[in-house]
Design an enzyme around this catalytic site. Structure first.
Site, PDB file in Angstrom:
ATOM      1  N   TYR A 284       0.815  -1.210   0.000  1.00 13.95           N
ATOM      2  CA  TYR A 284       0.000   0.000   0.000  1.00 13.95           C
ATOM      3  C   TYR A 284       0.853   1.266   0.000  1.00 13.95           C
ATOM      4  O   TYR A 284       0.399   2.325  -0.434  1.00 13.95           O
ATOM      5  CB  TYR A 284      -0.924   0.025   1.214  1.00 13.95           C
ATOM      6  CG  TYR A 284      -1.995  -1.043   1.213  1.00 13.95           C
ATOM      7  CD1 TYR A 284      -2.333  -1.735   0.059  1.00 13.95           C
ATOM      8  CD2 TYR A 284      -2.677  -1.366   2.379  1.00 13.95           C
ATOM      9  CE1 TYR A 284      -3.304  -2.711   0.058  1.00 13.95           C
ATOM     10  CE2 TYR A 284      -3.661  -2.348   2.393  1.00 13.95           C
ATOM     11  CZ  TYR A 284      -3.967  -3.014   1.231  1.00 13.95           C
ATOM     12  OH  TYR A 284      -4.935  -3.985   1.242  1.00 13.95           O
TER      13      TYR A 284
ATOM     14  N   LYS B 253       3.576 -15.508   1.588  1.00 10.82           N
ATOM     15  CA  LYS B 253       3.568 -16.185   0.288  1.00 10.82           C
ATOM     16  C   LYS B 253       5.024 -16.438  -0.093  1.00 10.82           C
ATOM     17  O   LYS B 253       5.516 -16.031  -1.154  1.00 10.82           O
ATOM     18  CB  LYS B 253       2.841 -15.320  -0.753  1.00 10.82           C
ATOM     19  CG  LYS B 253       2.504 -16.059  -2.046  1.00 10.82           C
ATOM     20  CD  LYS B 253       1.528 -17.208  -1.850  1.00 10.82           C
ATOM     21  CE  LYS B 253       1.183 -17.827  -3.209  1.00 10.82           C
ATOM     22  NZ  LYS B 253       0.484 -19.121  -3.064  1.00 10.82           N
TER      23      LYS B 253
ATOM     24  N   ASP C  54      -3.032 -18.172   0.670  1.00 11.65           N
ATOM     25  CA  ASP C  54      -4.143 -18.860   0.007  1.00 11.65           C
ATOM     26  C   ASP C  54      -4.662 -20.004   0.871  1.00 11.65           C
ATOM     27  O   ASP C  54      -5.877 -20.218   0.975  1.00 11.65           O
ATOM     28  CB  ASP C  54      -3.738 -19.343  -1.388  1.00 11.65           C
ATOM     29  CG  ASP C  54      -2.358 -19.968  -1.434  1.00 11.65           C
ATOM     30  OD1 ASP C  54      -1.615 -19.894  -0.440  1.00 11.65           O
ATOM     31  OD2 ASP C  54      -2.011 -20.534  -2.490  1.00 11.65           O
TER      32      ASP C  54
ATOM     33  N   ASP D 278      -5.228  -7.163   5.798  1.00 12.81           N
ATOM     34  CA  ASP D 278      -6.445  -6.502   5.335  1.00 12.81           C
ATOM     35  C   ASP D 278      -7.473  -7.549   4.908  1.00 12.81           C
ATOM     36  O   ASP D 278      -8.661  -7.464   5.237  1.00 12.81           O
ATOM     37  CB  ASP D 278      -6.098  -5.578   4.166  1.00 12.81           C
ATOM     38  CG  ASP D 278      -7.187  -4.578   3.856  1.00 12.81           C
ATOM     39  OD1 ASP D 278      -8.211  -4.564   4.563  1.00 12.81           O
ATOM     40  OD2 ASP D 278      -7.018  -3.809   2.893  1.00 12.81           O
TER      41      ASP D 278
ATOM     42  N   ASP E  14     -10.819  -9.045   7.686  1.00  8.56           N
ATOM     43  CA  ASP E  14     -12.215  -8.950   7.252  1.00  8.56           C
ATOM     44  C   ASP E  14     -12.863 -10.327   7.164  1.00  8.56           C
ATOM     45  O   ASP E  14     -14.054 -10.484   7.462  1.00  8.56           O
ATOM     46  CB  ASP E  14     -12.306  -8.240   5.900  1.00  8.56           C
ATOM     47  CG  ASP E  14     -12.191  -6.733   6.020  1.00  8.56           C
ATOM     48  OD1 ASP E  14     -12.198  -6.231   7.164  1.00  8.56           O
ATOM     49  OD2 ASP E  14     -12.085  -6.050   4.992  1.00  8.56           O
TER      50      ASP E  14
END
Length: 363
Positions: free
Chosen positions: A145, A195, A227, A251, A255
């Site tokens: 970000y 990852k 994943d 993020d 959620d």
């Protein structure tokens, strides 16, 4: 003699003042039961600050927060201010600058399925029956970000856009320490999400997390690809204690954790800096459609107070007392309208009164 603490209280907009009032009732109960010296000062923030001062984050509010040991934040925003320029709107003009000003680099989002609320969980009944109690620790100020370069260039078939994932060693070390310290106050297990089979930033992330783990031999460490983690949260969320995540992965997973609890009205959030100073707030929004009706669920705001006590004031017993009082109320069938499903519901004020009384009594 007990230490003196000072809290900056920023109720904000929408349901913020209503649910904040309930958290302050609970704070009074904590003061009495645990003989804690806690004072508060109230400041405008968000839309109400625009109305009263012409800016969503007045200088007096920032200065007041600088003098406090922690910030207890309500919620900001609403239709009244949505047509202002983006940088002047309550959300972008208040909360983001506060995070930047106080260098709040870590975000803690607990997600718990409470006994008696299994029907709200969207997972299969046999999975929900096992319950879960997860803390998602997300790095807030680094990663894709904020990494440079980023942008768009070219035209036609050669037009492209790009972002850059960047993490420095110190950024990974400090967020990892937050996760391990948090795990010590819980069930002593950290699952680090990356990852590392593809991304260089994740390879470094995993190496550094392994290094930090050596100083926490009492905490179990596992690694999981992002994943797989998204699938495992659906398959068996009870396997997780603390999730340690980069900005992007946190993020996503925070959620997802919130969604599987079934109720945003139950979810608190904490954002901390390196000195332990924090901003504590409900994960949900200002809900202007129900503001002023005395029907909002105040539990997320009250749990935000519990996080404040645990992380900024190091008052773990008081935080646990709040959590136990909430458990007791829910186990006894006390519900606000969002949880009642046609059954009798209590008001915002009544829920606050009940939880405060249970804190005062002890469970």
């Amino acid at each position: 003699m007990s230490k003196n603490y000072h809290i900056a209280v920023l109720p904000g907009d929408g349901i913020g003042p209503e649910v904040m009032a309930q958290a302050l009732k609970v704070m009074d109960a904590v003061r009495s039961r645990f003989d804690m010296r806690i004072t508060t000062s109230h400041y405008d923030v968000g839309g109400i600050a625009i109305d009263n001062h012409g800016h969503p984050l007045p200088k007096a509010t920032v200065e007041g927060c600088e003098q406090a040991d922690a910030i207890l934040f309500g919620s900001v925003g609403g239709p009244k201010w949505e047509n202002l320029p983006p940088e002047s709107q309550p959300e972008r003009g208040a909360l983001l600058p506060l995070r930047k000003h106080f260098k709040l680099f870590s975000n803690l989002r607990p997600a718990k399925l409470y006994q008696g609320l299994e029907a709200f969980c969207p997972l299969r009944a046999d999975i929900a029956a096992n319950g879960f109690d997860i803390l998602c620790v997300r790095e807030l100020t680094g990663g894709i970000y904020f990494g440079q370069p980023k942008g768009r260039e070219g035209s036609g078939q050669y037009e492209k856009a790009f972002d850059t994932e960047v993490y420095h060693r110190f950024e990974i070390e400090r967020i990892a320490r937050i996760a391990f310290e948090s795990a010590r106050k819980r069930r002593r297990k950290v699952t680090s999400i990356d990852k590392a089979n593809v991304l260089q930033s994740s390879i470094l992330w995993r190496e550094i997390v392994n290094d930090v783990a050596k100083t926490y031999p009492d905490v179990e460490l596992a690694h999981m690809y992002i994943d797989n983690a998204t699938m495992q949260l659906i398959k068996d969320p009870s396997q997780f204690d603390v999730l340690l995540c980069s900005n992007l992965f946190g993020d996503i997973l925070s959620d997802e954790c919130a969604m599987i609890t079934g109720s945003m009205g139950m979810l608190p959030s904490a954002s901390l800096n390196e000195q332990g100073f924090g901003l504590y707030e409900p994960a949900g929004g200002s809900a202007p459609d129900i503001a002023g009706k005395n029907i909002a669920n105040p539990i997320a705001q009250i749990l935000s107070l519990a996080l404040l006590l645990r992380y900024s004031l190091d008052a773990n017993d008081a935080a646990t007392a709040i959590e136990q009082a909430i458990n007791r109320a829910l186990e006894e069938g006390v519900r606000t309208g969002d949880l009642a499903r046609g059954a009798a519901a209590v008001s915002t004020d009544e829920m606050g009164d009940i939880i405060a009384r249970y804190v005062a009594e002890g469970v």
